[in-house]
Design a protein around this motif. Structure first.
Motif, short mmCIF file in Angstrom:
data_model
loop_
_atom_site.label_atom_id
_atom_site.label_comp_id
_atom_site.label_asym_id
_atom_site.label_seq_id
_atom_site.Cartn_x
_atom_site.Cartn_y
_atom_site.Cartn_z
N GLY A 51 -72.56 -44.69 -83.67
CA GLY A 51 -72.28 -46.70 -83.18
C GLY A 51 -72.30 -47.54 -83.53
N HIS A 52 -71.42 -47.40 -84.66
CA HIS A 52 -71.22 -48.83 -85.36
C HIS A 52 -71.05 -49.85 -84.71
CE1 HIS A 52 -72.16 -46.35 -89.11
NE2 HIS A 52 -70.83 -45.67 -88.34
N ASP A 53 -69.86 -49.42 -83.74
CA ASP A 53 -69.15 -50.63 -82.96
C ASP A 53 -70.25 -51.23 -81.56
OD1 ASP A 53 -67.00 -50.50 -84.17
OD2 ASP A 53 -66.54 -49.06 -83.47
N ALA A 74 -76.93 -40.13 -81.40
CA ALA A 74 -77.69 -40.64 -80.75
C ALA A 74 -79.13 -41.15 -81.13
CB ALA A 74 -77.95 -39.87 -79.08
N MET A 75 -79.53 -40.29 -81.88
CA MET A 75 -80.99 -40.47 -81.71
C MET A 75 -81.01 -42.02 -83.26
SD MET A 75 -83.77 -39.76 -80.35
CE MET A 75 -85.27 -40.84 -81.32
N LYS A 80 -82.69 -47.81 -83.89
CA LYS A 80 -82.51 -49.01 -84.66
C LYS A 80 -83.11 -50.28 -83.70
CE LYS A 80 -79.34 -48.48 -87.61
NZ LYS A 80 -79.17 -48.80 -88.33
N ASN A 81 -83.85 -49.68 -82.19
CA ASN A 81 -84.16 -50.43 -81.12
C ASN A 81 -83.43 -52.32 -80.82
OD1 ASN A 81 -86.83 -51.28 -79.53
ND2 ASN A 81 -87.74 -52.03 -81.15
N ILE A 82 -82.48 -51.78 -80.70
CA ILE A 82 -81.66 -52.99 -80.62
C ILE A 82 -81.23 -53.41 -78.75
CG2 ILE A 82 -79.35 -54.17 -80.47
CD1 ILE A 82 -78.80 -52.24 -82.92
N ASN A 84 -80.15 -55.11 -75.59
CA ASN A 84 -79.01 -55.01 -75.42
C ASN A 84 -78.23 -53.75 -75.28
OD1 ASN A 84 -79.05 -57.91 -73.77
ND2 ASN A 84 -78.08 -58.33 -75.83
N LEU A 85 -79.15 -52.94 -75.81
CA LEU A 85 -77.87 -51.44 -77.02
C LEU A 85 -78.98 -50.39 -75.75
CD1 LEU A 85 -75.38 -49.86 -78.30
CD2 LEU A 85 -77.90 -49.87 -79.83
N HIS A 86 -78.28 -49.83 -74.83
CA HIS A 86 -78.91 -48.67 -74.03
C HIS A 86 -78.34 -48.09 -74.53
CE1 HIS A 86 -80.43 -51.95 -70.76
NE2 HIS A 86 -79.36 -52.15 -71.61
N VAL A 87 -79.09 -46.55 -74.74
CA VAL A 87 -78.73 -45.21 -75.62
C VAL A 87 -78.63 -43.81 -74.52
CG1 VAL A 87 -78.01 -43.59 -77.33
CG2 VAL A 87 -77.99 -46.20 -78.15
N LEU A 88 -76.93 -43.19 -73.64
CA LEU A 88 -77.21 -41.94 -72.90
C LEU A 88 -76.97 -41.32 -74.47
CD1 LEU A 88 -75.80 -43.42 -70.44
CD2 LEU A 88 -77.97 -44.26 -70.91
N ASN A 89 -78.16 -39.93 -73.82
CA ASN A 89 -77.56 -38.66 -75.50
C ASN A 89 -77.06 -37.60 -73.84
OD1 ASN A 89 -79.58 -36.26 -77.09
ND2 ASN A 89 -77.77 -36.41 -77.14
N SER A 90 -76.15 -37.93 -73.79
CA SER A 90 -75.63 -37.34 -72.40
C SER A 90 -74.07 -36.71 -72.62
CB SER A 90 -75.41 -38.12 -71.42
OG SER A 90 -75.26 -37.46 -69.98
N ASP A 91 -73.72 -35.83 -72.60
CA ASP A 91 -71.90 -35.30 -71.97
C ASP A 91 -71.51 -36.30 -71.11
OD1 ASP A 91 -69.58 -34.85 -70.98
OD2 ASP A 91 -70.44 -32.72 -71.01
N PHE A 92 -70.70 -36.84 -71.74
CA PHE A 92 -69.81 -38.47 -71.27
C PHE A 92 -69.33 -37.97 -69.42
CE2 PHE A 92 -65.43 -40.35 -70.15
CZ PHE A 92 -66.13 -41.91 -69.32
N PHE A 93 -69.49 -36.70 -69.48
CA PHE A 93 -68.49 -35.72 -68.07
C PHE A 93 -69.86 -36.05 -67.26
CE2 PHE A 93 -65.62 -35.08 -71.43
CZ PHE A 93 -64.21 -35.31 -71.61
N GLN A 94 -70.71 -36.28 -67.78
CA GLN A 94 -72.40 -35.40 -66.60
C GLN A 94 -73.13 -36.94 -66.41
OE1 GLN A 94 -72.27 -32.74 -65.26
NE2 GLN A 94 -70.17 -31.74 -66.41
#
Length: 198
Positions: A51-53, A74-75, A80-82, A84-94
């Motif tokens: 997630g650097h970008d 994902a973890m 980082k608890n930033i 505006n950053l929402h992290v989805l630990n998911s298969d993109f296609f799903q």
């Protein structure tokens, strides 16, 4: 789907620190390109890795969603608890259909070449669905100079992409950037693709 490239495959890559695609810092091109993206845009990073970008964009005030299949990566972002950053630990296609017509921009880097090439048409279908009218894919697509079909990374070609995006996206920009890292110069193509309203 090629189950050899499932979440356990990618998780093991991170566990073994076998992450040659990871730069360890913000991608120079996307650090440069932030100046061309309005702060009001909601941005999606599929296959975000560590997630650097997305972290860089979120820290600069953008509303960012990072989608990552591998739990370890994902973890790393979640911890980082930033704002505006929402992290989805998911298969993109799903990802859930509630994200249809949700994003203004999808930023592509090292994801398109990582999954089974049989899913490439589905990739553009999925992005078409999650982008708002007039939304854009902003991406560096690589590797274009690879000779064999093995992977990941799997080779890409502009002609193949043109075929997949027919009736979905138009090419607004296309060039080789001076902001590529040295080892990828001339081997990654910048594309800005805009969603077509059918």
């Amino acid at each position: 789907m090629n189950h050899n490239l499932d979440s356990s495959f990618w998780n093991s890559k991170y566990k073994e620190q076998d992450t040659g695609w990871d730069l360890g810092e913000t991608t120079p091109f996307f650090e440069h390109y932030i100046n061309f993206i309005d702060k009001s845009k909601i941005i999606c990073f599929p296959g975000a890795g560590y997630g650097h970008d997305p972290i860089f964009y979120a820290e600069n005030g953008y509303k960012v969603y990072a989608i990552e299949y591998a739990q370890i990566a994902a973890m790393h972002m979640i911890k980082k608890n930033i704002n505006n950053l929402h992290v989805l630990n998911s298969d993109f296609f799903q990802i859930d259909k509630s994200y249809n017509n949700f994003f203004d921009i999808v930023i592509e880097y090292t994801f398109y070449c990582a999954f089974d090439p049989k899913l490439r048409n589905k990739y553009f279908d999925k992005i078409y669905n999650i982008l708002r009218p007039g939304g854009e894919i902003i991406g560096l697509f690589l590797p274009i100079n690879k000779d064999d079909l093995s992977g990941p990374p799997f080779k890409i070609s502009l002609n193949e992409i043109k075929n997949f995006i027919k009736n979905k996206f138009i090419i607004k920009d296309k060039y080789f950037t001076d902001h590529s890292i040295d080892k990828r110069k001339g081997n990654e193509l910048f594309l800005r693709l805009q969603k077509i309203e059918n």
